[in-house]
Design a protein around this motif. Structure first.
Motif, short mmCIF file in Angstrom:
data_model
loop_
_atom_site.label_atom_id
_atom_site.label_comp_id
_atom_site.label_asym_id
_atom_site.label_seq_id
_atom_site.Cartn_x
_atom_site.Cartn_y
_atom_site.Cartn_z
N HIS B 197 -1.02 4.89 3.34
CA HIS B 197 -0.87 3.64 2.59
C HIS B 197 -1.96 3.54 1.53
CE1 HIS B 197 -0.55 -0.62 1.61
NE2 HIS B 197 0.70 -0.51 2.02
N GLY B 198 -1.55 3.14 0.34
CA GLY B 198 -2.47 3.08 -0.79
C GLY B 198 -3.63 2.13 -0.59
N ALA B 199 -3.37 0.99 0.07
CA ALA B 199 -4.41 -0.02 0.18
C ALA B 199 -5.24 0.14 1.43
CB ALA B 199 -3.78 -1.41 0.17
N HIS B 252 1.28 9.66 -0.60
CA HIS B 252 2.21 8.88 -1.41
C HIS B 252 2.91 7.80 -0.60
CE1 HIS B 252 2.02 12.76 -3.80
NE2 HIS B 252 1.50 11.85 -4.60
N GLY B 253 2.20 7.29 0.41
CA GLY B 253 2.74 6.20 1.20
C GLY B 253 2.59 4.91 0.46
N PRO B 254 3.22 3.84 0.92
CA PRO B 254 4.01 3.78 2.15
C PRO B 254 5.47 4.21 2.01
CG PRO B 254 3.82 1.60 1.19
CD PRO B 254 3.03 2.53 0.32
#
Lengths: 774, 316
Positions: B197-199, B252-254
């Motif tokens: 996940h990006g965050a 490259h999630g989510p």
């Protein structure tokens, strides 16, 4: 007969509404079925034909309608047309006792011919009025943008109101979810032109207070077209003059005002075969059948006067600049549905029916009002703040009746660029508030992410140094779907906004995981990128290395990227070149590293000298530059190793190395791929005598005998042709040729230089020509 | 007059019935009845499951792994009682296929549904609030079909299902619109997929609970996302967390999309402690759970412990 007509009308309206209702995901009925009604219109068929210069085969059904009209007359208006049926219903509801409907306040029957002529005339000059005026477009637009969303809205209120009530609640919930899963739009649709579209339709219905079927009598251009055809139709209304008592009941009751005073004569082309006259006739004098000879005498013509004809063409012509000079359409960066292709083609073929608006699952497709100029009226545009273009969705192309939105498979659609996103640094949260927010990046559906995050260290309001992530756009990945703008949590205008791209082009095949931008991630361990990677596509290498780019093109260059990384005061700059293939990458490496450097471990081959490490691996050629006070070689080697891992497997040495003579140093051999690289051997001008452009390659090298060049050809014919061409090139440069007894080949001499050519011989994978220079 | 049931009679009766229903509906809308049902947080019922993290790995059958892991923790019978309403909450966020590892594996969801029904549950509900259009995500993820086949009631979440809840003890998310079905059930099983996940660097059990929140969730991501993720646990308190690490999305999630980013771990981990479950997931993912802010915050708030009471790994 009247009953039969009414049943047919009900069935027709039911089917029309059924098709339109099911113009929603998951599209239970196929697209070819749900868009059937609009495709019936010969007016749209002819107008788009005139507009685009080619007949759109999707309108083939309309030819069937013409054929049927030739037999039965204008039955479509009375029996099939959903607009006519709706008007019959509203006419009856609004004005149950219509009185003498033959009295027309405006004797304007011919006006519709004027509308038709103006529409077609404008169409020839590529101003698309047909979409606004065709009754099938109007009615599809009205039901899809006004009636169905309203019905759904009231249904939602109704069902949700029942939820808390015992017994009724669970039943209501069940019925509601079934409807939501099949017939209702996935979410409540809203359209910003809804009220205007509704008012226009209301105005059409209110015309009943002048006459019933006012629209059909006086205005409808499709009616006019069918009227023209029905003038020569086989079936006609026939009155038995012997029985007729001239009671005028039929005259007063005709909803089209098609019968002349007295009842035995018709206006030609006005009858819509509703059979009312037959049913009200007290003497059974009316019948519909193949008209007997001489029936034409029983008709009156409704013809435009010459003046009227000229006025209509004049109006049509005047409409052309009004429509086509409208500003906004080409300037505003409007996002069109995926498959719209080119703006002119799109505006010419779109029939403004609004079916795409209904099918769009996110409600993002909206009908333009006047913000895109007159020409844009009712054409679909994507407003990402309302809804985005769903990555896996191809519905609008499936149901578009005119092919204005092209039908695409999912893969093609995902590569179609409809716009480009841009981050507004004045609004974006990590820029304005030193807080993290990654909503746009998270929602970006492109597998390699068109929105990426760049780390930055900032000082927040409390004076703390914190690390935040800021979004940036990768132009080569973005397709403009707009989900970032839809989901952006900034209130008001989004901090990331998409501008439409026209024409819509296909994205180059995604660079992929092994591709160039993924080789330059946001961080390598403690080294953080200081800026976004810059990418230079094939035609932009001069922007990157001005002077020196030509040699890359000669070897075959695809794209380059570079990025700087920093740790404290130290920086590392990385350039990555994606070449046309492994041989091309070997070529540029061999050319630039011919003078050698220290060996190093990365990639297929690696060379290090004073602060710069260069390696090649597969199709990639990578340069790592270090600037700082530490011992540099371990640092650049570490970077090279990590990038090499990202590239993946190492590749075998290029096959061209096999032609290298024994004794020559492979590390110092340079690939020859054209006139620029041949200069290393001897400058021979720009002539492509060996066929380098067709893929011929060679090597030049140094060995005990001095400088040599060996070129590999596919067969003996090619090598002989090249040798002959070489004769001419060298003769042009002032060389004299003589046969060489020593090599069996040729010797070329000028004042200072001797070039010898050995006789061509068969080598590994082809024929070889070896030249030496002294 | 005759006794024939005329068209006029029919229309009249239909109209009266319709009006009555509409009146009821109107009353329902205006009474605020639905709003008075608004709750406080969901209370967790004591259960007989063993404490700790139980991991099954090795089999190519996600359902078998799920059963083995739950059985190792004591079995579904220790959790679900006859007549219970059970919610199984997977991640159905994205319009992606199971192979792309952006949503929970459908076979894992189906296995949990089947086990709950076998243990005597009256009804098993499966839902999520999707990021893409739910009509698409439910279908492409394969979860709707698999769960329905196993006997679950799969539904799109109607906006009327969200009720406003005040969350005592929350630091950032003090009040929010939450899904009533999640609040009212007897047993809540949280079944996330483990992914990038990006965050938050990675997402597993705790972040999956965002799917029960209504309103503008985008606002969560701004600033105190990690705190809000921890806070929402207080409102739901899942009884069981099942980490689907059969396939995980490593980059490259989510939502991923490229099969290059998918790794097959063939692992299912279950725990009654959401912090322990997520900490184990983080390790599987290759990061230190202490580096994941929401896990750290949750432990701080006493929602669980990164160090599980026990760790049992079985090969299936």
């Amino acid at each position: 007969m009247i009953r039969f007509r009414r049943i047919t009308q009900l069935v027709s309206l039911f089917l029309f509404l059924l098709f339109l209702t099911f113009t929603v995901y998951p599209l239970i009925l196929p697209g070819e079925v749900v868009n059937f009604y609009v495709q019936l219109s010969p007016l749209e068929a002819i107008a788009t034909w005139l507009n685009t210069g080619r007949f759109i085969t999707m309108f083939l059904y309309s030819a069937g309608l013409i054929a049927l009209t030739l037999v039965f007359g204008r039955f479509f208006c009375g029996w099939i047309c959903p607009m006519g049926i709706t008007l019959d219903a509203t006419d009856r509801a609004l004005r149950p006792s219509h009185g003498d409907d033959s009295k027309e306040p405006l004797r304007w029957k011919r006006a519709k011919y004027g509308v038709l002529i103006a529409t077609l005339f404008a169409a020839y000059f590529e101003a698309n009025l047909a979409g606004w005026l065709d009754p099938l477009s109007i009615i599809t637009r009205t039901y899809s943008q006004v009636v169905l969303p309203s019905v759904e809205f009231l249904s939602h209120l109704f069902f949700r109101g029942l939820y808390p009530i015992p017994v009724a609640g669970p039943l209501a919930e069940r019925a509601h979810s079934l409807l939501k899963a099949t017939a209702f739009a996935p979410q409540q649709q809203m359209f910003h032109g809804m009220a205007a579209t509704a008012l226009i339709f209301l105005a059409i219905t209110l015309l009943v207070y002048l006459n019933r079927r006012f629209w059909c009598r006086f205005l409808c251009p499709l009616g006019a077209l069918l009227a023209l055809v029905s003038r020569v139709s086989l079936f006609k209304r026939v009155v038995d003059a012997d029985r007729c008592v001239k009671c005028n009941k039929c005259v007063k009751n005709c909803r089209m005002g098609a019968i002349l005073e007295g009842g035995t004569q018709d206006y030609l082309g006005e009858c819509i075969e509703c059979f009312t006259c037959q049913s009200v006739c007290p003497k059974d004098a009316v019948s519909f059948r193949a008209a007997p000879k001489g029936a034409a005498a029983a008709t009156a013509r409704v013809n435009l006067s010459r003046r009227g004809f000229l006025a209509a063409t004049g109006l049509g012509l005047a409409a052309v600049p009004m429509v086509r000079l409208s500003t906004g359409l080409r300037q505003r960066g409007v996002i069109r549905p995926p498959g719209a292709g080119d703006i002119d083609r799109f505006m010419q073929t779109c029939v403004r029916c609004g079916a795409c608006l209904r099918v769009c699952p996110t409600n993002g497709l909206q009908a333009s009002w006047f913000e895109n100029g007159v020409e844009g009226l009712w054409s679909p545009e994507l407003i990402p703040r309302i809804g985005y273009c769903e990555f896996n969705c191809t519905l609008c192309g499936q149901i578009c009746p005119s092919g204005a939105i092209k039908k695409m498979d999912e893969k093609t659609k995902q590569l179609t660029i409809i716009g480009l996103a841009a981050v507004d640094h004045n609004r974006c949260i990590p820029w304005t508030r030193e807080e993290n927010c990654i909503v746009c990046e998270e929602h970006c559906p492109v597998p390699q992410k068109a929105i990426r995050l760049m780390p930055a260290t900032v000082t927040n309001a409390l004076g703390e140094k914190i690390e935040i992530k800021r979004p940036y756009i990768v132009k080569t990945e973005c397709i403009g779907c707009g989900i970032c703008e839809t989901k952006c949590p900034v209130s008001g205008p989004a901090a990331i906004r998409v501008a439409g791209a026209m024409p819509q082009e296909r994205k180059r095949k995604s660079v992929g995981q092994s591709g160039i931008s993924s080789l330059l991630p946001d961080a390598f361990g403690a080294w953080k990128a200081t800026e976004a990677a810059r990418t230079f596509e094939q035609d932009k290498l001069f922007d990157f290395i001005n002077g020196g780019a030509e040699i890359y093109y000669e070897y075959g260059f695809t794209r380059a990227a570079n990025r700087e990384y920093a740790k404290g005061e130290e920086t590392v700059l990385i350039d990555v070149y994606e070449m046309a293939g492994a041989e091309s990458a070997f070529g540029i490496f061999s050319y630039e590293q011919a003078y050698g450097g220290e060996d190093c471990g990365a990639g297929d081959s690696c060379s290090y000298s004073s602060g710069q490490l260069v390696f090649r691996q597969g199709a990639y050629y990578v340069k790592v530059n270090y600037d700082g006070a530490s011992k540099e070689k371990p640092i650049v080697e570490d970077f090279a190793r990590r990038i090499s891992e990202l590239i993946g497997d190492k590749t075998a040495p290029p096959s061209v190395l096999s032609i290298l003579p024994a004794g020559a140093d492979a590390k110092k051999a340079t690939l020859v791929a054209g006139p620029l690289t041949i200069r290393g051997f001897y400058p021979m001008g720009d002539a492509d005598w060996a066929g380098f452009k067709k893929g011929v390659r060679g090597l030049f090298y140094a060995d005990a005998q001095g400088v040599g060049m060996t070129i590999r050809f596919a067969d003996d014919a090619a090598v002989n042709a090249a040798a002959a061409a070489l004769d001419k090139v060298l003769a042009g440069l002032g060389f004299k040729k003589a046969a060489s007894a020593e090599t069996g080949g040729a010797v070329y001499k000028n004042e200072s230089v001797v070039i010898t050519a050995a006789a061509p011989y068969k080598g590994p994978d082809g024929w070889l020509l070896t030249l030496r220079v002294k | 007059m005759n006794d024939k049931y005329t068209r006029r009679d029919f229309i009249g009766k239909a109209a009266v019935t319709g009006l009555a229903l509409y009146g009821m509906s109107f009353a329902g809308c205006k009474s605020g009845f639905s709003r008075t049902l608004a709750q406080g947080p969901r209370e967790r019922r004591a259960n007989g499951l063993k404490k700790g993290v139980f991991v099954a790995r090795g089999s190519s059958d996600p359902a078998k792994l799920t059963r083995s892991a739950v059985d190792a923790a004591g079995g579904m019978g220790k959790l679900v009682k006859r007549g219970d309403i059970v919610v199984v909450k997977p991640n159905i966020g994205w319009d992606r296929s199971p192979e792309q590892a952006a949503n929970t594996n459908p076979a894992v969801v189906a296995a949990l549904v089947a086990m709950a029904l076998e243990a005597g549950a009256k009804e098993v509900k499966v839902f999520d609030r999707s990021c893409n259009s739910d009509r698409r995500t439910y279908k492409r993820s394969g979860i709707a079909a698999a769960a329905e086949k196993a006997g679950a009631k799969v539904s799109f979440v109607d906006e009327s299902r969200y009720v406003s809840v005040t969350i005592p003890g929350a630091r950032a998310l003090k009040e929010w619109m939450l899904n009533r079905d999640a609040l009212e059930c007897n047993v809540f099983i949280n079944v996330p997929i483990l992914k990038d996940h990006g965050a938050t660097r990675m997402t597993a059990g705790m972040k999956n609970l965002m799917g029960i929140a209504g309103g503008e969730r985008g606002a969560w991501h701004v600033g105190e996302l990690d705190q809000r993720i921890a806070d929402v646990q207080l409102a739901i308190k899942p009884d069981l967390v099942v980490i689907d690490a059969f396939r995980i999305l490593t980059a490259h999630g989510p939502q991923g999309g490229s099969l290059d980013d998918v790794k097959e771990l063939k692992t299912i981990a279950v725990s009654t402690d959401i912090v322990a479950a997520d900490a184990y997931a983080a390790k599987l993912f290759g990061v230190d759970p202490k580096d994941i802010k929401h896990i750290r915050i949750a432990e701080e708030m006493g929602l669980g412990s990164m160090k599980p009471v026990s760790l049992k790994e079985i090969n299936v």
